[in-house]
Design a protein around this motif. Structure first.
Motif, PDB file in Angstrom:
ATOM      1  N   LYS A  32       0.839  -1.195   0.000  1.00  0.00           N
ATOM      2  CA  LYS A  32       0.000   0.000   0.000  1.00  0.00           C
ATOM      3  C   LYS A  32       0.876   1.247   0.000  1.00  0.00           C
ATOM      4  O   LYS A  32       1.871   1.319   0.696  1.00  0.00           O
ATOM      5  N   GLU A  90      -3.233   5.970  -0.609  1.00  0.00           N
ATOM      6  CA  GLU A  90      -4.510   5.326  -0.903  1.00  0.00           C
ATOM      7  C   GLU A  90      -4.434   4.380  -2.102  1.00  0.00           C
ATOM      8  O   GLU A  90      -5.450   3.927  -2.603  1.00  0.00           O
ATOM      9  N   TRP A 149      -3.086   0.798  -3.991  1.00  0.00           N
ATOM     10  CA  TRP A 149      -2.751  -0.589  -3.697  1.00  0.00           C
ATOM     11  C   TRP A 149      -1.911  -1.171  -4.816  1.00  0.00           C
ATOM     12  O   TRP A 149      -2.139  -0.872  -5.992  1.00  0.00           O
TER      13      TRP A 149
END
Length: 75
Positions: free
Chosen positions: A41, A44, A46
């Protein structure tokens, strides 16, 4: 350069497999060495995804990918 599908990329999210990969403009980069991608991560975002569209909102340019090894193409 080896080709990988979106499904194969998705597995390299830092949780399903130890690799942490992201794609940008069809090229897949290994970002495993980055402390900013710990556990897959980055703020915000991934890992295991194509970040091409998301880079428009980033506080940095695409030059950030020059730090990482391109390991394949997104097919």
């Amino acid at each position: 350069m080896k080709g990988y599908t979106k499904q194969q990329l998705a597995l390299r999210n830092g949780q399903d497999k130890p690799e942490i990969w992201v794609a940008y403009k069809g090229i897949i980069y290994d970002v495993s060495i980055s402390r900013l991608w710990k556990n897959g991560k980055h703020y915000e975002h991934w890992a295991g995804q194509d970040l091409t569209e998301e880079l428009e909102d980033a506080p940095h340019t695409a030059n950030v990918f020059l730090k990482f090894e391109p390991i394949g193409q997104l097919i």
